[in-house]
Each structure stands twice: as structure tokens, then as C-alpha cells.
Design a protein around this motif. Sequence first.
Motif, PDB file in Angstrom:
ATOM      1  N   GLY A  19      -7.448  -6.280  -7.164  1.00 41.98           N
ATOM      2  CA  GLY A  19      -6.682  -6.856  -8.254  1.00 41.98           C
ATOM      3  C   GLY A  19      -5.369  -7.485  -7.825  1.00 41.98           C
ATOM      4  O   GLY A  19      -5.285  -8.174  -6.805  1.00 41.98           O
ATOM      5  N   ILE A  20      -4.337  -7.234  -8.615  1.00 40.74           N
ATOM      6  CA  ILE A  20      -3.031  -7.832  -8.372  1.00 40.74           C
ATOM      7  C   ILE A  20      -2.490  -7.418  -7.012  1.00 40.74           C
ATOM      8  O   ILE A  20      -1.988  -8.254  -6.252  1.00 40.74           O
ATOM      9  CB  ILE A  20      -2.048  -7.450  -9.502  1.00 40.74           C
ATOM     10  CG1 ILE A  20      -2.420  -8.173 -10.795  1.00 40.74           C
ATOM     11  CG2 ILE A  20      -0.610  -7.783  -9.105  1.00 40.74           C
ATOM     12  CD1 ILE A  20      -1.583  -7.773 -11.996  1.00 40.74           C
ATOM     13  N   GLY A  21      -2.585  -6.150  -6.673  1.00 36.53           N
ATOM     14  CA  GLY A  21      -2.038  -5.670  -5.412  1.00 36.53           C
ATOM     15  C   GLY A  21      -2.683  -6.333  -4.221  1.00 36.53           C
ATOM     16  O   GLY A  21      -2.015  -6.679  -3.240  1.00 36.53           O
ATOM     17  N   GLN A  22      -3.989  -6.513  -4.275  1.00 38.81           N
ATOM     18  CA  GLN A  22      -4.687  -7.191  -3.181  1.00 38.81           C
ATOM     19  C   GLN A  22      -4.211  -8.632  -3.056  1.00 38.81           C
ATOM     20  O   GLN A  22      -3.937  -9.120  -1.947  1.00 38.81           O
ATOM     21  CB  GLN A  22      -6.191  -7.169  -3.408  1.00 38.81           C
ATOM     22  CG  GLN A  22      -6.984  -7.792  -2.270  1.00 38.81           C
ATOM     23  CD  GLN A  22      -8.488  -7.697  -2.481  1.00 38.81           C
ATOM     24  OE1 GLN A  22      -9.064  -8.532  -3.188  1.00 38.81           O
ATOM     25  NE2 GLN A  22      -9.109  -6.688  -1.887  1.00 38.81           N
ATOM     26  N   ALA A  23      -4.075  -9.331  -4.172  1.00 38.71           N
ATOM     27  CA  ALA A  23      -3.618 -10.717  -4.143  1.00 38.71           C
ATOM     28  C   ALA A  23      -2.206 -10.823  -3.583  1.00 38.71           C
ATOM     29  O   ALA A  23      -1.899 -11.733  -2.802  1.00 38.71           O
ATOM     30  CB  ALA A  23      -3.676 -11.318  -5.545  1.00 38.71           C
ATOM     31  N   LEU A  24      -1.329  -9.882  -3.951  1.00 37.75           N
ATOM     32  CA  LEU A  24       0.047  -9.911  -3.463  1.00 37.75           C
ATOM     33  C   LEU A  24       0.105  -9.648  -1.962  1.00 37.75           C
ATOM     34  O   LEU A  24       0.854 -10.306  -1.237  1.00 37.75           O
ATOM     35  CB  LEU A  24       0.896  -8.880  -4.208  1.00 37.75           C
ATOM     36  CG  LEU A  24       1.020  -9.048  -5.732  1.00 37.75           C
ATOM     37  CD1 LEU A  24       1.918  -7.970  -6.312  1.00 37.75           C
ATOM     38  CD2 LEU A  24       1.530 -10.431  -6.101  1.00 37.75           C
ATOM     39  N   ALA A  25      -0.681  -8.684  -1.499  1.00 38.19           N
ATOM     40  CA  ALA A  25      -0.707  -8.366  -0.066  1.00 38.19           C
ATOM     41  C   ALA A  25      -1.196  -9.558   0.747  1.00 38.19           C
ATOM     42  O   ALA A  25      -0.628  -9.900   1.795  1.00 38.19           O
ATOM     43  CB  ALA A  25      -1.590  -7.147   0.186  1.00 38.19           C
ATOM     44  N   ILE A  26      -2.246 -10.202   0.278  1.00 39.71           N
ATOM     45  CA  ILE A  26      -2.780 -11.360   0.988  1.00 39.71           C
ATOM     46  C   ILE A  26      -1.782 -12.515   0.969  1.00 39.71           C
ATOM     47  O   ILE A  26      -1.607 -13.225   1.973  1.00 39.71           O
ATOM     48  CB  ILE A  26      -4.131 -11.779   0.379  1.00 39.71           C
ATOM     49  CG1 ILE A  26      -5.186 -10.699   0.669  1.00 39.71           C
ATOM     50  CG2 ILE A  26      -4.587 -13.131   0.908  1.00 39.71           C
ATOM     51  CD1 ILE A  26      -6.498 -10.900  -0.061  1.00 39.71           C
ATOM     52  N   ALA A  27      -1.096 -12.707  -0.142  1.00 38.13           N
ATOM     53  CA  ALA A  27      -0.102 -13.778  -0.231  1.00 38.13           C
ATOM     54  C   ALA A  27       1.008 -13.583   0.791  1.00 38.13           C
ATOM     55  O   ALA A  27       1.425 -14.539   1.462  1.00 38.13           O
ATOM     56  CB  ALA A  27       0.477 -13.833  -1.639  1.00 38.13           C
ATOM     57  N   LEU A  28       1.500 -12.367   0.926  1.00 39.16           N
ATOM     58  CA  LEU A  28       2.552 -12.085   1.906  1.00 39.16           C
ATOM     59  C   LEU A  28       2.058 -12.348   3.323  1.00 39.16           C
ATOM     60  O   LEU A  28       2.780 -12.908   4.158  1.00 39.16           O
ATOM     61  CB  LEU A  28       3.022 -10.635   1.760  1.00 39.16           C
ATOM     62  CG  LEU A  28       3.697 -10.269   0.437  1.00 39.16           C
ATOM     63  CD1 LEU A  28       4.036  -8.774   0.406  1.00 39.16           C
ATOM     64  CD2 LEU A  28       4.956 -11.092   0.192  1.00 39.16           C
ATOM     65  N   ALA A  29       0.823 -11.952   3.585  1.00 36.42           N
ATOM     66  CA  ALA A  29       0.241 -12.187   4.906  1.00 36.42           C
ATOM     67  C   ALA A  29       0.080 -13.679   5.174  1.00 36.42           C
ATOM     68  O   ALA A  29       0.353 -14.160   6.276  1.00 36.42           O
ATOM     69  CB  ALA A  29      -1.102 -11.477   5.021  1.00 36.42           C
ATOM     70  N   GLU A  30      -0.369 -14.424   4.176  1.00 36.41           N
ATOM     71  CA  GLU A  30      -0.541 -15.873   4.340  1.00 36.41           C
ATOM     72  C   GLU A  30       0.793 -16.559   4.642  1.00 36.41           C
ATOM     73  O   GLU A  30       0.831 -17.601   5.309  1.00 36.41           O
ATOM     74  CB  GLU A  30      -1.173 -16.465   3.087  1.00 36.41           C
ATOM     75  CG  GLU A  30      -2.642 -16.101   2.918  1.00 36.41           C
ATOM     76  CD  GLU A  30      -3.223 -16.534   1.591  1.00 36.41           C
ATOM     77  OE1 GLU A  30      -4.458 -16.650   1.506  1.00 36.41           O
ATOM     78  OE2 GLU A  30      -2.450 -16.758   0.631  1.00 36.41           O
ATOM     79  N   ALA A  31       1.891 -15.949   4.151  1.00 36.16           N
ATOM     80  CA  ALA A  31       3.222 -16.504   4.407  1.00 36.16           C
ATOM     81  C   ALA A  31       3.800 -16.025   5.727  1.00 36.16           C
ATOM     82  O   ALA A  31       4.913 -16.406   6.093  1.00 36.16           O
ATOM     83  CB  ALA A  31       4.168 -16.136   3.263  1.00 36.16           C
ATOM     84  N   GLY A  32       3.062 -15.155   6.450  1.00 35.25           N
ATOM     85  CA  GLY A  32       3.480 -14.766   7.786  1.00 35.25           C
ATOM     86  C   GLY A  32       3.877 -13.326   7.984  1.00 35.25           C
ATOM     87  O   GLY A  32       4.213 -12.916   9.093  1.00 35.25           O
ATOM     88  N   ALA A  33       3.846 -12.510   6.924  1.00 41.24           N
ATOM     89  CA  ALA A  33       4.268 -11.114   7.042  1.00 41.24           C
ATOM     90  C   ALA A  33       3.148 -10.237   7.592  1.00 41.24           C
ATOM     91  O   ALA A  33       1.961 -10.472   7.344  1.00 41.24           O
ATOM     92  CB  ALA A  33       4.711 -10.581   5.689  1.00 41.24           C
TER      93      ALA A  33
END
Length: 253
Positions: A19-33
Motif C-alpha cells: 500500500g502507501i508504505g510500499q509506494a513511499l519506500a520505493i519513491a525514496l529509493a528511486e530518488a537515491g536513498a
Amino acid sequence: MADFSLTQKRALVTGASRGIGQALAIALAEAGADVICASSRAGGCDETVAKIAALGTVKAAQLHADLSDMLAVQALADDALALWGGVDILVNNGGTIFRSPATEYPLEAWQNVLQVNLDASFLLCQQLGKSMIEQGSGKIINIASMLSYSGGITVPAYTASKHAIAGLTKALANEWGAKGLQVNAIAPGYIRTDNTQALQDDAQRSSEICARIPAGRWGETDDLKGAVVFLASAASQYINGHVLAVDGGFLAR
């Protein structure tokens, strides 16, 4: 754009299994974290970690903790700080909901919702915030709700917890802003997740919700990705104590 890059940043996201948590984690990773994904059970974030690993550019790890158990939450904070030598970004997304008329609402359910949604968030803010203060920088992003603004129906504990999350965000921003930390919140609108399944399945209620949203649709978890990257990055350096509604315009009606 450099201000939005999260390269070499270390993030912890709770409730990251789906859900939301998975999307947020992936977004941060896509930005380089590099991202630590946390869930309530061992192996709960296998899918999220695999999706981040598939990017091939950042590290991913997972931890687990029962967010209703404050000893487990303390251990989660300790383990997250030890894993890569600190945490730069905390996203308090893990939560729960229980639906019942207020006259019949079980005290045990009330206490559990408050422990998971509020107590655990505060303890993680406190423990990781100490480390962030020592390093002179940090980003804390709490997940609020449309029920940080209104009362809802048959969800008194969830509503109380999400009003409290909005207040906690402002309180910590006041204390820690001068120490190099920004503490903000995202208030998702009506997003298609497990938590909103009951509303999605209620044809009349779902229609009423969509009729109030200027965008004319339910939100998707990916609609939140830009907001979390913004609040986690240097681009939001002068934003503090703010609750950012990502709601398709719901609150404007």
C-alpha cells in the motif's frame, strides 16, 4: 534536480509491506536513498525490498516490530540506527484502524489504535530525532489523514490518533526546527488501500466520496510519491510543521 536528490541518505519507512508504505519506500529509493523497510512481521517487506533491489542503484533492508509493543518499537529504532550508522529520513506510516459505533467501541481496540498510530510514532520520532539532532540534520515525515481534519464515522480512535499526529508534527517542528530538522506530515486523501477497502466496497459511500473530490477519482498510492520525496529532500528545507494534503482537492470542496 539536485535539491530533490536523496543520494547517500538513509531512510526508515514503517508499514512498508504494501500500500502507501510500499509506494513511499520505493519513491525514496528511486530518488537515491537507501531504505530500511519495516513491517509488523518478519519477512513482511520481502516484496518491497525486492522491488527496491531491482533498481540496482541503492541498498534495501528490512526490520520488523509490533507497533503496539513499545519495547519492540524501541528495538526497531535501535536496530535502524545501528544498521547503516544513522537515519536521515523517518517516515512514520505504520498504522491500524478499527471500525465500530462509538457507543460500542471496545476500550482494548481504542488503546491498540492509539498505541500503533500515535505512541509508536512518537517513540520513533523521539529516538531517531535524538540522533538527527546530534548530526545536525534530519527529515521526519508523519502520515496524517483526512481524518486529521474531520471526524469520520465509526472510527473515533483512528480520528483521535490522526488529529494527534498533526499536532505532534507541529510540536516537534517547534522544538527541533532550530536544530536542523524538519518535521512535516502528509495527509493522504481517499487512497485505494486495504484500510479503505470497506469504503470502496460501499457503492453509495464510494460514489459520495468521488463526488466531493475535484479530481473525480480515488487516489492511487503512487500519487503520494512526489510529496514524500519533496518533504524528504533539501527542496523542502524551509518547510516545517506543515501537513501537506494529497487529496485530489477533497478539502477544497
